[in-house]
Design an enzyme around this catalytic site. Structure first.
Site, PDB file in Angstrom:
ATOM      1  N   GLY A  10       0.695  -1.152  -0.137  1.00 14.26           N
ATOM      2  CA  GLY A  10       0.102  -0.020   0.050  1.00 14.26           C
ATOM      3  C   GLY A  10       0.734   1.274  -0.073  1.00 14.26           C
ATOM      4  CB  ILE A 130      -0.369   4.694   6.562  1.00 12.73           C
ATOM      5  CG1 ILE A 130      -1.468   3.456   6.157  1.00 12.73           C
ATOM      6  CG2 ILE A 130      -0.022   5.326   5.446  1.00 12.73           C
ATOM      7  CD1 ILE A 130      -2.632   4.049   5.865  1.00 12.73           C
ATOM      8  CG  ASP A 131      -1.125  -0.423   8.623  1.00 12.39           C
ATOM      9  OD1 ASP A 131      -2.088   0.216   8.601  1.00 12.39           O
ATOM     10  OD2 ASP A 131      -1.048  -1.500   7.555  1.00 12.39           O
TER      11      ASP A 131
END
Length: 392
Positions: A10, A130-131
């Site tokens: 992602g 982003i996690d």
């Protein structure tokens, strides 16, 4: 000798800043640098872009993957053989792979295979997610900007709800990315530093208890008339099952999740009879470059540069990491960790970073430096002037 860079997994609003760092640093050190289009998927199709003379200045302020990404694991022996045939054909001796947990697993497999085959190849992982769930690094490029986006979005939605609750919507639910860890959902509480944020935050690290949750919503609504809720997509029941499991997996083998916001909204509507609005930022939260963090952009670029420096120093088979030296003043130092210690591993939100449905002061001290600064992109016609390469 030729160096190869590729993006995987992602995307984020700052992954291209890492690409800029890799390419610029490689060129400064006299390397011929190519880019693989759409990660290993494109490399296996021999889809390359020669970046040695490429105009890359705009990469620092353009979100998403300028060179295309992929979700492919290198487990098939035929694919591995083909990959090394291609590496040998084009004399690829450096490989910089920019991604998260699964991508670091791919990078590790490639490094191990190179050693098995006696092929001279230096692989370095450039972190991105982003996690924020990669282990052995204080945080990950991409997280600070996404956290900033979520915090601001929740503040603005909460103000909207506050305006309308008297005879309209009383509950707002925001569904936030985070398959296993609640780092990003926790950011929805940062707005309380400026007076308004999420009243309830549902995290994967805290097993979901429906009755307890409904009681909490009822208390908040009774007290002030409305309630704002942030929920991580990876919310789980006590037995470990996802609240929003869609029943199938992606190409990485991950369970596909979706709709947890609507699921818990249905519970509230059924139990309390309240009007509810649900928002799913989805891609917006990871590609919101218009409100990125300056800290994040700078560190993303530096992680790319460090990857090249480590490879040139014969420090390979590693991922670039950041170690926090201090919170105030905020200071980090760059280091590295063997790829096998990162591959397919997940760093959870520490238990002392949340208390029930709220974040703690310790999380705020951790996250606050990561969202600082507003490096706005250039604007044209009243809109961000984003540019992309023609990669087909």
């Amino acid at each position: 000798m030729r160096a190869l860079y590729a993006q995987s997994g992602g995307v984020t609003s700052v992954i291209n800043a890492s690409a800029y760092g890799v390419i610029d640093e490689a060129r400064k050190n006299g390397l011929e640098i190519w880019v693989g289009i759409n990660g290993v998927t494109g490399i296996l199709k021999e889809r390359f872009l020669d970046a040695t003379e490429l105009d890359i200045e705009f990469l620092k302020h353009t979100p998403a993957g300028a060179f295309g990404s992929c979700r492919k694991k290198m487990k098939n022996e035929a694919d591995i053989q083909k990959l090394f045939d291609i590496f040998q054909k084009y004399n690829i001796r450096y490989f910089f792979y920019n991604g998260g947990n699964d991508s670091m697993d791919t990078a590790w497999r490639v490094q191990v295979e190179a050693q098995k085959r006696g092929y001279e190849l230096k692989v370095v992982g450039v972190p991105k997610t982003i996690d924020n769930d990669l282990p052995h690094t204080d945080h990950c490029p991409g997280y600070g900007s996404a956290a900033k986006y979520i915090a601001i979005a929740m503040m603005e939605a909460a103000l909207d709800l506050r305006s309308m609750w008297v005879d309209s919507t009383q509950v707002f639910v925001m569904e936030i990315m985070g398959r296993h860890a609640g780092w990003l959902a926790a950011a929805a509480g940062l707005g309380w530093l400026n007076g308004i944020g999420a009243d309830i935050i549902l995290l994967p690290e805290k097993p979901f208890d429906k009755d307890e949750f409904i009681a909490a919503v009822d208390r908040v609504v009774t007290k002030k008339g409305y309630c704002t809720i942030a929920v991580a997509e990876g919310l789980k029941y006590p037995d470990g099952f996802f609240v929003s499991d869609m029943g199938y997996t992606d190409s990485f083998g991950n369970r596909q999740l979706g709709g947890v916001g609507f699921t818990i909204a249905g519970m509230i509507r059924s139990e309390l009879g309240l009007k509810i609005h649900v928002a799913i930022p989805d891609y917006l939260q990871r590609s919101g470059r218009h409100i990125a963090s300056a800290t994040d952009v700078e560190e993303a670029e530096m992680c790319g540069r460090m990857a090249v420096r480590y490879a040139l120093e014969d420090n390979y088979g590693v991922m670039v990491t950041m170690e926090r030296v201090s919170d105030s003043p905020y200071q980090i130092r760059y280091s590295s960790v063997p790829l096998n210690l990162v591959a397919d591993q997940t760093k959870m939100l520490p238990k002392d970073y949340f208390d029930g449905y709220e974040i703690t002061e310790k999380f705020i001290r951790y996250a606050l430096p990561l969202i600082q600064g507003e490096p706005y992109p250039p604007y044209r016609n009243g809109l961000p002037d984003y540019r992309m390469f023609d990669i087909g």
